[in-house]
Design a protein around this motif. Sequence first.
Motif, short mmCIF file in Angstrom:
data_model
loop_
_atom_site.label_atom_id
_atom_site.label_comp_id
_atom_site.label_asym_id
_atom_site.label_seq_id
_atom_site.Cartn_x
_atom_site.Cartn_y
_atom_site.Cartn_z
N ARG A 1 -3.20 9.13 -3.40
CA ARG A 1 -4.23 8.45 -2.61
C ARG A 1 -4.73 7.24 -3.35
O ARG A 1 -4.48 7.07 -4.55
N SER A 2 -5.47 6.39 -2.66
CA SER A 2 -6.14 5.27 -3.32
C SER A 2 -7.44 5.77 -3.93
O SER A 2 -7.93 6.86 -3.61
N LEU B 1 1.01 3.90 -3.20
CA LEU B 1 0.56 5.28 -3.06
C LEU B 1 1.69 6.27 -3.36
O LEU B 1 1.45 7.35 -3.89
N THR C 1 1.71 6.91 -6.99
CA THR C 1 0.47 7.46 -7.54
C THR C 1 0.50 8.98 -7.46
O THR C 1 0.49 9.54 -6.36
N GLN D 1 -0.92 6.44 -11.83
CA GLN D 1 0.15 5.50 -11.51
C GLN D 1 0.82 4.91 -12.75
O GLN D 1 2.05 4.80 -12.80
N ARG E 1 0.83 -1.20 0.00
CA ARG E 1 0.00 0.00 0.00
C ARG E 1 0.88 1.26 0.00
O ARG E 1 0.68 2.17 -0.80
N GLN E 2 1.85 1.29 0.89
CA GLN E 2 2.70 2.47 1.01
C GLN E 2 3.47 2.74 -0.28
O GLN E 2 3.53 3.87 -0.77
#
Length: 258
Positions: free
Chosen positions: A211-212, A204, A207, A244, A200-201
């Motif tokens: 954010r997601s 992001l 990106t 992304q 996740r880290q």
Amino acid sequence: MVSLQLEGRTVVVTGAGQGQGAAEARLLAEAGARVIATDLTADAPAGLADASPALGGELLYRRLDVSDASGWSGLAGWIRSRGWQVDGLVNNAGITQRSRLLDASMADLQKVYDVNVAGSLLGIQALSLLMGSGASIVNVGSVAGLTAHYPVAYTASKWALRGLSQVAAMELGPRGIRVNTVHPGFIETPMTAGAKPEFRQATLAETPLGRSGSVEEVAGVVLFLLSPLSSFVTGAEIPVDGGQSGHGGAKSVSDALR
């Protein structure tokens, strides 16, 4: 006036029990469509059963294993018996498998392929026979299908889905049927909920929007591609990934997890 409204149209959404599929089914029904939501459970999941579509939309549920050709035939027969044509198909059902290159087995590849690629092909084969000019098919890919993402079975399946989508756009175009692909990035779903914190880290960090994404943000693009507003759009691939894939950042995600 051309609009996003889908009154009088029948749309099938696979993998609609939760996450992106459920959001797509709800939004399409709210736009006035008759939505046939499908998934593996016998009964409609709570998120669908509690939906109250506006604008004359309707939300129906049918059990379907997308990798089963007989299940698709049964669904097509059920739709035909009611005198409906199919105006839209969203091939959303998908599974992941996170084995890396040197650890992946043939069984890993086959399991993911059966759902992510063969399931979409079977859906197109079964339901395009019930479609007329103006119908629209949306295949749900992934940012993994635009990059060298590290889960090899999943990534290979999404690249294969891109090829299937382009062939379908070419073959079905003369009949007035459009085929497009959306490629979600890191979206908050039950599938991504099990991702490692490092994943996740790192994702992001790659990106640009920082954010997601939400399932509703993917559903909005699907609605556009099913609507008359996209009537001259076919063979398109639309990332819904916060930028992304635009800079090819999959390598740093992969390296962070070694």
